[in-house]
Write a protein that holds these residues in place. Structure first.
Motif, short mmCIF file in Angstrom:
data_model
loop_
_atom_site.label_atom_id
_atom_site.label_comp_id
_atom_site.label_asym_id
_atom_site.label_seq_id
_atom_site.Cartn_x
_atom_site.Cartn_y
_atom_site.Cartn_z
N ALA A 306 0.38 -1.30 -0.19
CA ALA A 306 -0.19 0.25 0.03
C ALA A 306 0.73 1.14 -0.44
CB ALA A 306 -1.25 0.54 1.12
N GLY A 307 2.03 1.27 0.35
CA GLY A 307 2.36 2.38 0.08
C GLY A 307 3.33 2.42 1.69
N VAL A 308 4.41 3.71 2.06
CA VAL A 308 5.20 3.60 3.76
C VAL A 308 4.33 3.48 4.50
CG1 VAL A 308 6.79 5.46 4.20
CG2 VAL A 308 6.56 5.57 2.23
N LEU A 309 5.69 2.81 5.14
CA LEU A 309 4.56 1.97 6.83
C LEU A 309 4.69 2.79 7.49
CD1 LEU A 309 2.53 0.46 8.38
CD2 LEU A 309 4.64 -0.94 8.15
N GLY A 310 6.69 3.01 7.68
CA GLY A 310 7.09 2.84 9.05
C GLY A 310 8.33 4.33 8.32
N HIS A 311 9.44 5.13 9.37
CA HIS A 311 10.52 5.50 9.56
C HIS A 311 11.03 5.57 10.66
CE1 HIS A 311 8.18 8.88 5.98
NE2 HIS A 311 7.22 8.41 7.14
N SER A 312 12.35 5.65 10.48
CA SER A 312 13.42 5.87 11.27
C SER A 312 15.01 5.89 11.28
CB SER A 312 13.68 4.05 11.58
OG SER A 312 12.82 3.31 11.71
N ILE A 313 15.64 7.35 11.92
CA ILE A 313 16.65 7.51 11.59
C ILE A 313 18.11 7.03 12.94
CG2 ILE A 313 15.59 9.42 13.16
CD1 ILE A 313 17.02 10.87 11.09
N ALA A 314 19.46 6.74 12.18
CA ALA A 314 20.06 7.28 13.28
C ALA A 314 21.55 7.81 12.57
CB ALA A 314 20.36 5.31 13.77
N GLY A 315 22.41 8.13 13.52
CA GLY A 315 23.28 8.98 12.43
C GLY A 315 24.86 8.84 13.74
#
Length: 330
Positions: A306-315
């Motif tokens: 269906a498309g984008v579900l989740g987001h995460s980020i790290a640096g």
């Protein structure tokens, strides 16, 4: 001590004794914590910021962001905390981020595990503190903080305009609220001509936020996955994606990753890697041709049919060539 952010000392002690941690630990230096911390940990995860690793003796929970559950049966959070100011410094408070896939307005990202959470709860805490403030410097700082948390938002534009109005009224009396004259003003709020108006606006903003929360579907953004940095060198980073247990249940098909120097804006159609779930489970992902001593931001979205579900980020920071060579790196 904030009960949502800390577990009781008796429970910690029982847990640590059961796990045999006491002999392999050090004592947290925070007088209000004094937890037994595993020797391998560089800071106390019970009471300290996961960004700067410092604790606060006053331990004001309104000045912290917490990676916690936002819905029933949510297991995709680490429970760690960071100072609001550290979140700004690390650029993990997002309002109106550009692009469709990475558009996140009114969220913050956990610096430790990458979970994306709503910022509105923290924003309301600043206004509650402003409404109850007795000193002018406290009032100015809390209004300034609530303004910064949603500066640039389109999702919360109505709420932000109320705070903007309060900020303008304050600045007529005390000058820029982020300036030294306001920050060092120890005067009494009740003697400030605009104090009642500013605090009434704070109360009004809180009521509007509560109404908005209960009457509009907030659409909480789930975390895509967790990051594990396996190797960080001067010119390359190797990482692994760790899937959440709910990935299959949610119908996740794969992951798209972006790697950019801090301050750069990722373009939706210029992701670096596109992995299926099967590939993500078994692969170590190499990002090369990086620059030494630079901070890179790694972003990932999980997607379904269906498309984008989740987001995460790290640096992370790439290492110095000189230090890396001295330590025996290749």
């Amino acid at each position: 001590m904030d009960t949502k952010r800390k577990i009781s000392h008796s429970r910690k002690k029982q847990q640590q004794e059961a796990d045999g941690d006491i002999t392999n630990s050090w004592i947290c230096k925070n007088p209000s914590c004094r937890a037994n911390v595993p020797l391998d940990d560089s800071y106390c995860k019970w009471c300290s910021c996961c960004v700067c690793h410092a604790f606060d003796k006053t331990n004001d929970p309104t000045l912290w962001l917490v990676c916690e559950s936002e819905k029933p049966n949510d297991v995709e959070f680490c429970g760690l905390s960071c100072h609001v100011e550290c979140a700004f410094r690390k650029d993990i408070v997002w309002v109106n981020a550009t692009g469709n896939l990475m558009k996140l307005d009114g969220y913050f990202c956990c610096y430790s595990c990458g979970k994306v959470s709503d910022i509105l709860g923290c924003w309301k805490k600043q206004l509650v503190a402003a409404k109850d403030a007795r000193r002018i410097d406290v009032l100015c700082y809390r209004i300034e903080l609530s303004y910064r948390l949603l500066d640039g938002t389109s999702r919360f534009s109505e709420l932000h305009e109320i705070v903007k109005d309060a900020k303008s009224k304050l600045e007529v009396e005390v000058g820029p609220i982020d300036g030294p004259s306001a920050r060092n003003n120890l005067g009494i709020v009740s003697r400030l001509p605009v104090a009642m108006q500013v605090q009434e606006l704070s109360s009004f903003a809180i009521r509007r936020a509560e109404y908005w929360s209960t009457s509009v579907a907030r659409g909480l953004v789930p975390a895509a996955c967790r990051f594990d940095f396996i190797d960080v060198a001067p010119r390359q980073v190797i990482l692994r994606l760790i899937e959440h247990s709910s990935a299959e249940e949610r119908g996740v098909k794969g992951y798209r990753l972006w790697c950019d120097k801090k301050g750069e804006t990722p373009e939706d159609d210029q992701f670096d890697t596109d992995l299926s779930r099967g590939e993500a489970q078994r692969m170590r992902i190499l990002f090369s041709d990086l620059e030494p001593c630079k901070e890179y931001i790694f972003r990932v979205v999980s997607y379904t049919r269906a498309g984008v579900l989740g987001h995460s980020i790290a640096g992370c920071f790439t290492k110095s060539v000189e230090i890396f060579q001295r330590s025996g790196g290749n």
